[in-house]
Design an enzyme around this catalytic site. Structure first.
Site, PDB file in Angstrom:
ATOM      1  N   ASP A  91      82.308  54.153 119.494  1.00 31.61           N
ATOM      2  CA  ASP A  91      81.848  52.908 119.691  1.00 31.61           C
ATOM      3  C   ASP A  91      82.429  52.285 120.573  1.00 31.61           C
ATOM      4  O   ASP A  91      83.725  52.449 120.824  1.00 31.61           O
ATOM      5  CB  ASP A  91      81.608  52.177 118.675  1.00 31.61           C
ATOM      6  N   GLU A 154      84.612  50.424 115.194  1.00 31.02           N
ATOM      7  CA  GLU A 154      86.395  50.064 114.855  1.00 31.02           C
ATOM      8  C   GLU A 154      86.288  47.579 115.623  1.00 31.02           C
ATOM      9  O   GLU A 154      86.451  47.110 116.029  1.00 31.02           O
ATOM     10  CB  GLU A 154      86.870  50.657 116.524  1.00 31.02           C
TER      11      GLU A 154
END
Length: 475
Positions: A91, A154
């Site tokens: 991400d 994250e």
């Protein structure tokens, strides 16, 4: 052997770049509005996760997927009692403002690979992936199992990571390639304190809306406020004078008048929220200007809170939360998200990175006690606080990684503590290791994010040797 690792890594540079560019083109930003049961964090993160699986299956790894939140690739003995984990993430942050290139069209210029995620963390994660592929292709013996784990949240809430490791089993040790060399074996605690309030008004001016920031871990580079006023010219003149005063801070302001409304836009410097002192928070500067105008109700309290108590103070001294210890150094504060809408609920998200001598509860108390008089608001911890994390320097994990770094670079290397949080702290014996080298500008969470192409194979060689030695070192 050090020379051989480097020579082997160079053979993979073209293939690594081909796969990495394909991954960087995926806009894997968390999108809750587009989330589905099958794509719990939105279509972009899921697409990136499945692309990783596709590569890992192509290359012959054992592959697994946990609820489209985590994917992994394994190498080494399946029945090994011990496991070394390398944990990256696919991400990325929203692109934000200020790019001179398309953040989703990776391009190499002057030896730098530009794209959102090039350095945080797709570039380092795929470098680690190719390091493990290199070990596989060399058919090296491993006593422990290697597992490369990829998460897709994250940058927000770490969704699925704890549950994944509870099901998979806790690895013996490991590292996350999501910071810098030579090592990060200590990470400060991390907590967000959110102040919530209703959008009430008073005074001769109306704060129609105020917006700055999109994530707790980004310093807002742009802030926009819409103000309704009888004398718009006076407001614009006030901003011009204020903008002159803050010019040395590299904060710029502009105003556009439409009838009885003025739209103010302030431009600061967007940086990673773990290092707020290196940026310029456009939102708190805008509030600092507006707080002296004739507002009332929660509009005034909101602007005063942002513009005084939280403004230009990244160590949180004004609210009484400032603290320091010899291992983890100073507490830091980033006022990452700021919202006010007339007649609706608003909030301020202040993110704190804190050393071992304080707690999330103590920080919450400081924020609550600092709310201005007349500001009808509550300040509470939201989400899961991460406590400070530290792996001692004499642990074989730390000693091995530092020794590999010294061998391959010829540079001195020692322990280091940061304010940033990485997936390394998911493991009791987990650290952050690379992939940014000393002297390379840190562009994580910034416009024109890049990673030097030559550092990809340089880091791959270090990761390859490190994985091999951790899989075989006596513990």
């Amino acid at each position: 052997m050090t020379t051989q690792w480097r020579a082997e890594a160079l053979k993979y540079e073209d293939a690594l770049l081909t796969d990495l560019k394909e991954m960087l083109a995926i806009k894997s930003v968390r999108d809750d509005e587009a989330a589905t049961e099958d794509a719990p964090l939105g279509p972009g993160p899921k697409e990136a996760l499945l692309k990783f699986e596709e590569f890992a299956k192509r290359d012959g790894f054992r592959v697994g997927n946990y609820k489209n939140l985590v994917a992994y690739a394994e190498l080494g003995p399946e029945d090994a009692d011990e496991t070394v984990a390398i944990i990256g993430h696919l991400d990325v942050m929203p692109a934000g403002d200020g790019w001179t290139k398309d953040p989703w069209s990776p391009v190499i210029e002057d030896g730098r690979l530009y794209a959102r995620g090039a350095s945080d963390d797709k570039g380092p994660s795929f470098t680690a992936y190719y390091a493990m592929k290199m070990i596989k292709d060399l058919n090296l013996d491993l006593k422990r199992k290697l597992v490369l784990v990829m998460g897709i949240d994250e940058e927000s809430d770490w969704t699925g990571m704890d549950d994944f490791f509870e099901e998979y089993g806790m690895p013996t040790m490991g590292f996350s390639p999501d910071a810098e060399f030579p090592i990060i074996n200590g990470e400060k605690g991390n907590v967000s304190i959110v102040t919530r309030f209703a959008g009430t008004q008073g005074g001769s001016l109306k704060l129609v809306s105020f917006s700055a920031g999109s994530r707790p871990n980004m310093v807002p580079g742009t802030a926009v406020a819409v103000v309704e006023a009888a004398d718009t010219a006076a407001l614009v003149s006030a901003m011009d004078a204020y903008a002159y005063l803050v010019a040395e801070k590299r904060v710029k302001g502009e105003a556009k008048v439409d009838g009885n409304q003025v739209t103010f836009t302030f431009y600061g410097k967007q940086v990673h929220g773990a290092m707020p002192e290196t940026g310029e928070n456009a939102g708190t500067y805008l509030a600092n200007f507006l707080q002296d105008q004739d507002f009332g109700g929660n509009a005034k309290g909101f602007l005063s809170f942002l513009g005084t108590q939280l403004h230009d103070d990244t160590v949180a001294e004004k609210i009484g939360a400032k603290t320091h210890d010899d291992l983890m150094h100073d507490l830091s504060m980033n006022v990452g998200i700021q919202r006010f809408t007339d007649g609706e609920d608003g909030f301020v998200n202040a993110n704190f990175r804190y050393p071992q001598n304080t707690t999330a509860e103590e920080i919450e108390g400081h924020v609550a006690a600092s709310l201005p008089a007349g500001f009808d608001a509550t300040a509470k911890q939201e989400g899961h606080a991460q406590v400070p994390h530290y792996v001692p320097g004499d642990d074989p994990l730390v000693k091995t990684l530092l020794q590999v770094y010294r061998e391959q670079t010829g540079l001195p290397a020692g322990e280091q503590v940061i304010g940033g949080g990485t997936f390394g702290r998911l493991l009791k014996r987990g650290v952050a290791f690379g992939a940014m080298f000393e002297g390379v500008p840190d562009t994580m969470h910034q416009a024109d994010e890049f990673y030097p192409v030559s550092d990809l194979t340089r880091a791959m060689a270090i990761f390859g040797q490190s994985m091999y030695e951790l899989a075989n070192v006596e513990d």
